[in-house]
Motif scaffolding. Sequence first.
Motif, PDB file in Angstrom:
ATOM      1  N   THR A  35       0.808  -1.213   0.000  1.00  0.00           N
ATOM      2  CA  THR A  35       0.000   0.000   0.000  1.00  0.00           C
ATOM      3  C   THR A  35       0.844   1.266   0.000  1.00  0.00           C
ATOM      4  N   VAL A  36       2.167   1.114   0.071  1.00  0.00           N
ATOM      5  CA  VAL A  36       3.066   2.266   0.128  1.00  0.00           C
ATOM      6  C   VAL A  36       3.503   2.699  -1.265  1.00  0.00           C
ATOM      7  N   SER A  37       3.924   1.737  -2.076  1.00  0.00           N
ATOM      8  CA  SER A  37       4.449   2.035  -3.410  1.00  0.00           C
ATOM      9  C   SER A  37       3.339   2.532  -4.332  1.00  0.00           C
ATOM     10  N   GLN A  38       3.686   3.496  -5.163  1.00  0.00           N
ATOM     11  CA  GLN A  38       2.777   3.990  -6.188  1.00  0.00           C
ATOM     12  C   GLN A  38       3.115   3.305  -7.513  1.00  0.00           C
ATOM     13  N   VAL A  39       2.271   2.388  -7.930  1.00  0.00           N
ATOM     14  CA  VAL A  39       2.532   1.572  -9.109  1.00  0.00           C
ATOM     15  C   VAL A  39       1.491   1.888 -10.168  1.00  0.00           C
ATOM     16  N   HIS A  40       1.958   2.130 -11.396  1.00  0.00           N
ATOM     17  CA  HIS A  40       1.034   2.479 -12.476  1.00  0.00           C
ATOM     18  C   HIS A  40       1.177   1.577 -13.698  1.00  0.00           C
ATOM     19  N   GLN A  41       1.977   0.528 -13.593  1.00  0.00           N
ATOM     20  CA  GLN A  41       2.148  -0.410 -14.695  1.00  0.00           C
ATOM     21  C   GLN A  41       2.268  -1.825 -14.149  1.00  0.00           C
ATOM     22  N   VAL A  43       3.438  -5.194 -12.714  1.00  0.00           N
ATOM     23  CA  VAL A  43       4.557  -5.501 -11.824  1.00  0.00           C
ATOM     24  C   VAL A  43       5.039  -6.919 -12.117  1.00  0.00           C
ATOM     25  N   LYS A  44       6.334  -7.050 -12.343  1.00  0.00           N
ATOM     26  CA  LYS A  44       6.931  -8.348 -12.622  1.00  0.00           C
ATOM     27  C   LYS A  44       7.499  -8.935 -11.337  1.00  0.00           C
ATOM     28  N   MET A  45       7.150 -10.192 -11.045  1.00  0.00           N
ATOM     29  CA  MET A  45       7.626 -10.791  -9.807  1.00  0.00           C
ATOM     30  C   MET A  45       7.701 -12.313  -9.922  1.00  0.00           C
ATOM     31  N   ASP A  46       8.617 -12.873  -9.130  1.00  0.00           N
ATOM     32  CA  ASP A  46       8.692 -14.323  -8.986  1.00  0.00           C
ATOM     33  C   ASP A  46       7.709 -14.741  -7.905  1.00  0.00           C
ATOM     34  N   ILE A  47       6.941 -15.798  -8.180  1.00  0.00           N
ATOM     35  CA  ILE A  47       5.956 -16.281  -7.215  1.00  0.00           C
ATOM     36  C   ILE A  47       6.167 -17.775  -7.009  1.00  0.00           C
ATOM     37  N   GLU A  48       6.197 -18.163  -5.751  1.00  0.00           N
ATOM     38  CA  GLU A  48       6.342 -19.579  -5.395  1.00  0.00           C
ATOM     39  C   GLU A  48       5.297 -19.937  -4.357  1.00  0.00           C
ATOM     40  N   GLN A  49       4.578 -21.020  -4.585  1.00  0.00           N
ATOM     41  CA  GLN A  49       3.617 -21.497  -3.589  1.00  0.00           C
ATOM     42  C   GLN A  49       4.371 -22.368  -2.598  1.00  0.00           C
ATOM     43  N   VAL A  50       4.605 -21.842  -1.406  1.00  0.00           N
ATOM     44  CA  VAL A  50       5.440 -22.525  -0.424  1.00  0.00           C
ATOM     45  C   VAL A  50       4.653 -23.507   0.436  1.00  0.00           C
ATOM     46  N   THR A  61      12.048  -5.710  -8.737  1.00  0.00           N
ATOM     47  CA  THR A  61      12.352  -4.287  -8.803  1.00  0.00           C
ATOM     48  C   THR A  61      13.352  -3.942  -7.715  1.00  0.00           C
ATOM     49  N   GLU A  62      14.010  -2.806  -7.870  1.00  0.00           N
ATOM     50  CA  GLU A  62      15.001  -2.391  -6.890  1.00  0.00           C
ATOM     51  C   GLU A  62      14.343  -2.091  -5.539  1.00  0.00           C
ATOM     52  N   HIS A  63      15.085  -2.411  -4.462  1.00  0.00           N
ATOM     53  CA  HIS A  63      14.683  -2.095  -3.094  1.00  0.00           C
ATOM     54  C   HIS A  63      13.397  -2.798  -2.682  1.00  0.00           C
ATOM     55  N   SER A  64      13.069  -3.893  -3.356  1.00  0.00           N
ATOM     56  CA  SER A  64      11.885  -4.665  -2.986  1.00  0.00           C
ATOM     57  C   SER A  64      12.307  -5.972  -2.346  1.00  0.00           C
ATOM     58  N   LYS A  65      11.618  -6.357  -1.301  1.00  0.00           N
ATOM     59  CA  LYS A  65      11.938  -7.576  -0.583  1.00  0.00           C
ATOM     60  C   LYS A  65      10.823  -8.602  -0.748  1.00  0.00           C
ATOM     61  N   PRO A  66      11.162  -9.893  -0.664  1.00  0.00           N
ATOM     62  CA  PRO A  66      10.121 -10.926  -0.737  1.00  0.00           C
ATOM     63  C   PRO A  66       9.140 -10.791   0.429  1.00  0.00           C
TER      64      PRO A  66
END
Length: 223
Positions: A35-41, A43-50, A61-66
């Motif tokens: 809810t903090v980041s302002q995203v307008h396009q 978002v690319k991310m790796d997803i794993e069902q643990v 993306t830079e400065h992003s944590k899992p």
Amino acid sequence: MIICVCFSCKSIHSITQLPTDTYLIQPKDYQLFDTVSQVHQLVKMDIEQVSDTTLMFTPLTEHSKPFIVNLWDIKQIKLHRNTFDVDILTVPFKIRPSVRGFPEQLTADFDAALYLGKRRDNYTIKNVKTRGNSKLQLTGAGYGYGGFIGLGSVAMNPYVTQNAIDYEYDGFVINGGFAGIYDAKKFNIGLAVGTDFLVDKNRSSWIYHGKPWIGVLFGIDLN
């Protein structure tokens, strides 16, 4: 159509686990978790069902944590991924157009082919409330297009060789063409446009040699 009589469409598309891969997620869905980041396009991310009820999201993306997300906390999100597809196809039915006065033919010869192409998979994670209870739905479907090359057999007789031979046998062909595939996760089905090339001495007499056909295909996903 026939399959949907036996199973609901939701059951056909339902899956038990989200494949580990790189996905694209809509900005509005991503901001349900961030809810903090302002995203307008996208978002690319790796997803794993643990586990059965948790996903690990790793934004690329830079400065992003899992971060970990409980599936029961998701009202509804949609994901998609683009991949390179490798399948084994079979074309059980072909429609051959009229050739040299010979009428259109529906044939059921053996064919097996290797398919290579581009593919997009769409997934939806949704919590549905029925009679006061929540039910987790994980569904997916994919579609793609590409080319194929394979082997098959065809019926050879006097009719399809304009009486160049007076015997019958199963001819060996090499085929190739283009196909579009729909993957409902329980099965793959699609349409193909291709040509057959007879490899024996009667190829110059075979009326369908190098001629186009349209076929219904079924596939097995190898990746």
